[in-house]
Design an enzyme around this catalytic site. Structure first.
Site, PDB file in Angstrom:
ATOM      1  CE  LYS A  45      -4.372  -1.783   1.450  1.00 39.96           C
ATOM      2  NZ  LYS A  45      -5.569  -1.697   2.222  1.00 39.96           N
ATOM      3  CE  LYS A  52      -6.343  -7.294  -1.170  1.00 39.52           C
ATOM      4  NZ  LYS A  52      -7.170  -7.125   0.013  1.00 39.52           N
ATOM      5  CE  LYS A  59     -13.632  -2.390   1.118  1.00 41.60           C
ATOM      6  NZ  LYS A  59     -12.399  -2.516   1.926  1.00 41.60           N
TER       7      LYS A  59
HETATM    8  N1  AQP Z   1      -9.885 -10.174  -2.959  1.00 40.99           N
HETATM    9  C1  AQP Z   1     -10.309 -10.673  -1.809  1.00 40.99           C
HETATM   10  N2  AQP Z   1     -10.613 -11.992  -1.697  1.00 40.99           N
HETATM   11  C2  AQP Z   1     -11.056 -12.516  -0.517  1.00 40.99           C
HETATM   12  N3  AQP Z   1     -11.214 -11.785   0.610  1.00 40.99           N
HETATM   13  C3  AQP Z   1     -10.936 -10.467   0.536  1.00 40.99           C
HETATM   14  N4  AQP Z   1     -11.007  -9.478   1.446  1.00 40.99           N
HETATM   15  C4  AQP Z   1     -10.599  -8.306   0.870  1.00 40.99           C
HETATM   16  N5  AQP Z   1     -10.267  -8.516  -0.411  1.00 40.99           N
HETATM   17  C5  AQP Z   1     -10.462  -9.845  -0.653  1.00 40.99           C
HETATM   18  C6  AQP Z   1     -11.448  -9.658   2.817  1.00 40.99           C
HETATM   19  O1  AQP Z   1     -12.491  -8.729   3.058  1.00 40.99           O
HETATM   20  C7  AQP Z   1     -12.410  -8.318   4.433  1.00 40.99           C
HETATM   21  C8  AQP Z   1     -12.467  -6.828   4.487  1.00 40.99           C
HETATM   22  O2  AQP Z   1     -11.315  -6.274   3.878  1.00 40.99           O
HETATM   23  P1  AQP Z   1     -10.946  -4.768   4.209  1.00 40.99           P
HETATM   24  O3  AQP Z   1     -11.939  -3.886   3.627  1.00 40.99           O
HETATM   25  O4  AQP Z   1     -10.787  -4.583   5.642  1.00 40.99           O
HETATM   26  O5  AQP Z   1      -9.525  -4.502   3.617  1.00 40.99           O
HETATM   27  P2  AQP Z   1      -8.671  -5.117   2.510  1.00 40.99           P
HETATM   28  O6  AQP Z   1      -8.340  -6.525   2.846  1.00 40.99           O
HETATM   29  O7  AQP Z   1      -7.516  -4.204   2.315  1.00 40.99           O
HETATM   30  O8  AQP Z   1      -9.676  -5.095   1.271  1.00 40.99           O
HETATM   31  P3  AQP Z   1      -9.598  -4.381  -0.089  1.00 40.99           P
HETATM   32  O9  AQP Z   1     -10.854  -4.671  -0.779  1.00 40.99           O
HETATM   33  O10 AQP Z   1      -8.337  -4.722  -0.796  1.00 40.99           O
HETATM   34  O11 AQP Z   1      -9.617  -2.859   0.282  1.00 40.99           O
HETATM   35  P4  AQP Z   1      -8.592  -1.713  -0.003  1.00 40.99           P
HETATM   36  O12 AQP Z   1      -8.446  -1.642  -1.483  1.00 40.99           O
HETATM   37  O13 AQP Z   1      -9.266  -0.507   0.596  1.00 40.99           O
HETATM   38  O14 AQP Z   1      -7.336  -2.092   0.691  1.00 40.99           O
HETATM   39  C9  AQP Z   1     -11.152  -8.903   5.028  1.00 40.99           C
HETATM   40  O15 AQP Z   1     -11.503 -10.062   5.778  1.00 40.99           O
HETATM   41  C10 AQP Z   1     -10.354  -9.293   3.822  1.00 40.99           C
HETATM   42  O16 AQP Z   1      -9.520 -10.401   4.077  1.00 40.99           O
END
Ligand code: AQP
Length: 332
Positions: free
Chosen positions: A111, A194, A197
């Protein structure tokens, strides 16, 4: 006693990965465990969030929990910033965690990217706040996607070091729950990245509120290779984009990848993508519609979060008071 804690960041664009990797598992686990679910808005601001958007995104994630089927009366659903204990315990844990441990966190490296000097300090200590989120309730089980495994190991290390330093088994050992065929859903544009968001391309993900037409379009445009679907898992694993789509199909239909290959081996992607679109629309459509309905009633969502925050505070404050006593802070 077993207790579940997990959170989701209100950083916009909740997607299929968040649903299959997290939300759907939460809904299934709520029948067997007491659960605390949190919209982690303090984590969200470790990267810049527009203030005018943050409240809306917070309500949207809360709506997703409710629309997916979380029972907020039986369990607890709140947004993190309403419960001060998270920040207070995080400070104590900042003094327990070691810089060397944080230096190993791959999510910070991803990040922060190349401009690491310019990343927020909050992004660096993100996993320490995550440990505080869980341990403020002395939660024992944390269902997450595969990407959070390393952070959970760090939370365990913090709990263990606290117990060792102060000579008492105060915090439980946290167990991750990482389950299902879609613990890491990948981007529709790049099978090695992955689904996220914050990916600038909206075509990389299926959002939980996407319309049926948008879901079908995104799946049609999803990157694939020119070969038909293989017969064996070993062949599938060598083809990241195909593996991702088969994994999504398996998770959405509650089958294994092997089951899906038995059904579609030899099929062209055009046929498989059609079936996948229908399935994704059937599963996500009703949840997205219920989210939209809840978003039109912000007063209701806010009341759920307020009530959850009150109940969470009542649980966390005695834990913090005990931690402060153990640390030796004077509270005359
Ligand atoms: N691609 C994914 N596949 C499976 N699980 C996922 N999670 C996130 N992306 C995937 C799971 O969703 C939960 C919430 O995630 P988060 O919002 O706390 O943060 P993150 O893991 O950083 O998710 P993002 O979507 O990638 O958000 P950004 O882009 O803002 O960093 C967690 O249980 C995570 O494992």
């Amino acid at each position: 006693m077993s207790l579940i804690f997990s959170g989701i960041q209100p950083t916009g664009n909740l997607h299929l990965g968040n649903y299959l990797g997290a939300l759907r598992n939460f809904v299934r686990l709520q029948d067997s465990y007491d659960c605390i679910f949190c919209v982690v808005d303090m984590h969200a601001i470790t990267l810049w969030q527009e203030p005018a958007e943050l409240g809306k995104s917070t309500r949207e994630v809360a709506a997703a929990f409710l629309a997916a089927g979380i029972d907020a009366r039986k369990h607890i659903l709140f947004n993190q910033s309403q419960v001060r204990v998270h920040a207070q315990l995080a400070w104590i844990f900042n003094c327990v965690a070691r810089i060397g441990w944080l230096n190993r966190m791959t999510q910070f490296k991803e990040k922060a990217g190349k401009d690491r000097e310019n990343a927020s300090v909050g992004l660096y200590v993100y996993p320490v706040l995550m440990a505080a989120d869980i341990l403020a309730y002395r939660a024992t089980h944390v269902p997450v996607g595969d990407d959070q495994k390393q952070h959970l190991e760090l939370a365990r290390d913090i709990a263990q070091k606290f117990n060792n330093d102060f000579g008492q088994p105060f915090f439980p050992i946290i167990e991750p729950i990482i389950q299902g065929e879609a613990t890491r859903v990948m981007s529709l544009r790049d099978g090695m990245k992955k689904m996220s968001k914050s990916d600038p391309s909206d075509y990389s993900r299926i959002n939980m509120t996407d319309s049926a037409e948008t879901i079908a379009l995104k799946i049609r445009k999803a990157k694939t290779d020119p070969h038909p679907l293989p017969e064996t898992l070993a062949e599938l694993e060598k083809r990241p984009e195909a593996d991702n789509l088969v994994g999504i199909y398996a998770a959405l239909s509650d089958k294994t990848r092997e089951d899906v290959l038995r059904e579609f081996a030899g099929a062209q992607f055009s046929a498989f993508k059609g079936a996948l679109s229908d399935l994704a629309v059937a599963v996500l459509g009703p949840i997205g519609a219920e989210m939209q309905r809840l978003m039109k009633d912000p007063g209701h969502v806010d009341r759920v979060l307020r009530d959850g925050a009150d109940r969470a505070t009542a649980l966390a404050e005695p834990v913090l008071a005990e931690v402060e006593r153990i640390v030796g802070w004077l509270k005359p």
